[in-house]
Write an enzyme that holds these catalytic residues in place. Structure first.
Site, short mmCIF file in Angstrom:
data_model
loop_
_atom_site.label_atom_id
_atom_site.label_comp_id
_atom_site.label_asym_id
_atom_site.label_seq_id
_atom_site.Cartn_x
_atom_site.Cartn_y
_atom_site.Cartn_z
NE ARG A 87 -1.39 -4.60 -0.89
CZ ARG A 87 -2.04 -3.96 -1.10
NH1 ARG A 87 -2.43 -3.49 -2.06
NH2 ARG A 87 -1.35 -2.86 0.09
CB THR B 27 2.69 0.77 6.39
OG1 THR B 27 0.88 0.49 6.74
CG2 THR B 27 3.31 0.71 7.64
N GLY C 195 -6.87 0.71 8.86
CA GLY C 195 -6.54 0.04 9.52
C GLY C 195 -7.31 -1.65 9.68
NE ARG C 196 -8.10 -4.83 4.65
CZ ARG C 196 -7.46 -5.06 3.45
NH1 ARG C 196 -7.11 -5.95 2.73
NH2 ARG C 196 -8.07 -4.14 2.29
CG ASP D 17 0.77 -2.91 10.10
OD1 ASP D 17 1.86 -1.94 9.42
OD2 ASP D 17 0.13 -3.19 9.79
N GLY E 34 0.70 -1.80 -0.28
CA GLY E 34 -0.11 0.33 0.15
C GLY E 34 0.59 0.89 -0.05
CB SER F 193 7.68 -4.58 0.67
OG SER F 193 6.67 -5.03 0.62
CD GLU G 71 -9.83 -1.44 5.74
OE1 GLU G 71 -8.25 -0.58 6.86
OE2 GLU G 71 -9.66 -1.64 4.75
CG ASP H 269 -2.63 -0.09 8.42
OD1 ASP H 269 -2.85 1.14 8.09
OD2 ASP H 269 -3.24 -1.08 7.09
CG ASP I 292 5.80 -6.64 8.67
OD1 ASP I 292 6.15 -5.56 8.59
OD2 ASP I 292 4.72 -6.86 10.06
P1 ADP Z 1 2.66 -4.57 2.76
O1 ADP Z 1 4.29 -4.81 2.13
O2 ADP Z 1 2.19 -3.54 2.85
O3 ADP Z 1 2.95 -5.59 4.39
P2 ADP Z 1 1.99 -6.62 1.65
O4 ADP Z 1 1.66 -7.34 2.15
O5 ADP Z 1 0.83 -6.84 0.12
O6 ADP Z 1 2.30 -5.18 2.05
O7 ADP Z 1 3.37 -7.43 0.75
C1 ADP Z 1 3.42 -6.77 -0.43
C2 ADP Z 1 4.34 -7.56 -2.38
O8 ADP Z 1 5.37 -7.95 -0.94
C3 ADP Z 1 4.11 -8.66 -1.94
O9 ADP Z 1 2.83 -8.22 -2.82
C4 ADP Z 1 4.76 -9.59 -2.63
O10 ADP Z 1 5.43 -8.94 -3.71
C5 ADP Z 1 5.62 -9.64 -1.60
N1 ADP Z 1 5.80 -10.25 -0.51
C6 ADP Z 1 4.59 -10.41 0.94
N2 ADP Z 1 5.22 -11.71 1.38
C7 ADP Z 1 6.23 -12.47 0.88
C8 ADP Z 1 6.81 -12.54 1.34
N3 ADP Z 1 6.59 -13.94 2.31
N4 ADP Z 1 7.96 -13.73 0.45
C9 ADP Z 1 7.98 -13.03 -0.23
N5 ADP Z 1 7.71 -11.54 -1.14
C10 ADP Z 1 6.75 -11.03 -0.09
O1 F6P Z 2 -2.05 0.99 3.91
C1 F6P Z 2 -2.66 -0.08 4.59
C2 F6P Z 2 -3.83 -0.33 4.31
O2 F6P Z 2 -4.25 1.49 4.23
C3 F6P Z 2 -4.63 -1.06 5.32
O3 F6P Z 2 -5.17 -0.03 6.76
C4 F6P Z 2 -5.95 -1.60 4.08
O4 F6P Z 2 -6.18 -2.65 4.67
C5 F6P Z 2 -5.19 -1.60 3.20
O5 F6P Z 2 -3.98 -0.82 3.16
C6 F6P Z 2 -6.26 -1.49 2.04
O6 F6P Z 2 -4.87 -1.31 1.11
P1 F6P Z 2 -6.08 -2.16 -0.28
O7 F6P Z 2 -7.45 -1.71 -0.71
O8 F6P Z 2 -5.27 -1.33 -1.15
O9 F6P Z 2 -5.95 -3.61 -0.52
#
Ligand code: ADP
Ligand code: F6P
Length: 324
Positions: free
Chosen positions: A76, A129, A174-175, A133, A15, A109, A227, A131, A107
């Site tokens: 993503r 982020t 904030g899911r 978090d 995000g 990423s 959220e 959030d 996390d």
């Molecule tokens: P955030 O980085 O905000 O936590 P996501 O959890 O959607 O958001 O993760 C973002 C991207 O990071 C994912 O779409 C994927 O490309 C990569 N990613 C997530 N989890 C993993 C993992 N376990 N191993 C490698 N890449 C990951």
């Molecule tokens: O950026 C964090 C966040 O806003 C969370 O609170 C929410 O759950 C999520 O992103 C939603 O993101 P998207 O709709 O882009 O998957």
């Protein structure tokens, strides 16, 4: 002896968050200043796999510190969890001469960054982020702007809520985490703050409280709902039916993810970006920059991912004492 990094890549993933541009700018300018090439990878790991890679110069990051969103775009990329895809990502980086990578995201990423470092590309991650978090850090890029946006919206909703003597349920982002709800609720003097971490789903207590406060002459009742708790519309209907007080829900949504970053987000993101580039230039890998206990620090990504974070208990209890 560590080999000296020649080209640093930078990407944003997951995000978006206001302040990411300030971090991109800081990474770019810090590296260029040291005579190191910089490449921008568009749309996170998805763009990496598509080799959507651009050269960055000082001009590429002009006029962006004040802009929300991310000029590198974000995405993503679910397939990046697969080891063979991670190997491919590392090979693409090497093919483009990128021997150091800054990943700005959450996390998820960070896990991608860790995988790339295991595949031979030095990586440093930056917490981005709204959030808040990410366990290893007291600050994440975008939180301050997002919570200010939420606060300003609640202040406005409160005006109309008072005029109409209504109860207002305002849903903030904030899911998985209630930090935005908690900070926004404290800042707005909300009567209730509902978070995934603490809400016990005792709606009857809220209903009794509304009835009692109304009896004492209170003109509005503000409920900040995270959220992750959700169901604001259903909650509004049930509360109205049970209390007789007109109740409306407002879901703020993506407005919290955009907009001009605050001074806090610009300055902290700039510092994170500079520190990430400095770490790569010093030969570090698999690190995440953080702000903890009043200091800019860095951790091993695996160590950072093993940490846990909860809502601040003192702040949460304070919010109850101040609102009821
Ligand atoms: P955030 O980085 O905000 O936590 P996501 O959890 O959607 O958001 O993760 C973002 C991207 O990071 C994912 O779409 C994927 O490309 C990569 N990613 C997530 N989890 C993993 C993992 N376990 N191993 C490698 N890449 C990951
Ligand atoms: O950026 C964090 C966040 O806003 C969370 O609170 C929410 O759950 C999520 O992103 C939603 O993101 P998207 O709709 O882009 O998957």
């Amino acid at each position: 002896m560590e080999k000296k990094v020649k080209t640093i890549g930078v990407l944003t993933s997951g995000g978006d968050a206001p302040g990411m541009n300030a971090a991109i700018r800081a990474v770019t300018r810090t590296a260029l200043h040291a005579g190191i090439n910089v490449k921008g990878i568009l749309r996170g790991y998805a763009g990496l796999l598509e080799e959507d890679i651009i050269d960055m110069d000082g001009h590429s990051v002009s006029d962006i510190i004040q802009r929300g969103g991310t000029v590198l775009y974000t995405a993503r990329c679910p397939e990046f969890v697969r080891p063979e895809i991670q190997v491919k990502g590392a090979e693409i980086l090497k093919k483009h001469g990128i021997d150091g990578l800054v990943v700005i995201g959450g996390d998820g990423s960070f896990k991608g960054a860790e995988a790339l470092s295991k595949n031979g590309v030095n990586t440093v991650a930056i917490p981005g982020t709204i959030d808040l978090d990410i366990a290893c850090t007291d600050y994440t890029i975008g939180f301050d702007t997002a919570v200010n946006t939420a606060m300003e919206t609640v202040d406005k909703v409160r005006d109309t809520s008072t005029s109409h003597e209504r109860c207002s349920i305002i849903e903030v982002m904030g899911r998985m985490a209630g930090h935005i709800a908690l900070w926004c609720g404290i800042a707005c003097g909300a009567e209730e703050i509902l978070t995934v971490e603490r809400y016990d789903y005792d709606e009857q207590r809220i209903i009794n409280s509304i009835i009692e406060k109304r009896r004492l002459g209170k003109k509005h009742y503000i409920i900040i709902n995270a959220e992750g708790v959700g169901d604001s519309n259903g909650m509004a209907k049930r509360i109205q039916a049970a209390t007789g007080m007109e109740t409306r829900e407002t879901i703020i949504g993506y407005a919290q993810r955009g907009g001009t970053p605050t001074v806090m987000d610009r300055v902290y993101a700039s510092t994170f970006g500079t520190k990430a580039a400095d770490l790569l230039m010093a030969g570090a890998s698999n690190r995440v920059v953080a702000y903890r206990g009043g200091k800019f620090v860095d951790y091993d990504i695996q160590e950072a991912l093993s940490m846990t974070k909860d809502l601040d208990e003192y702040m949460y209890n304070m919010s109850i004492r101040l609102s009821r």
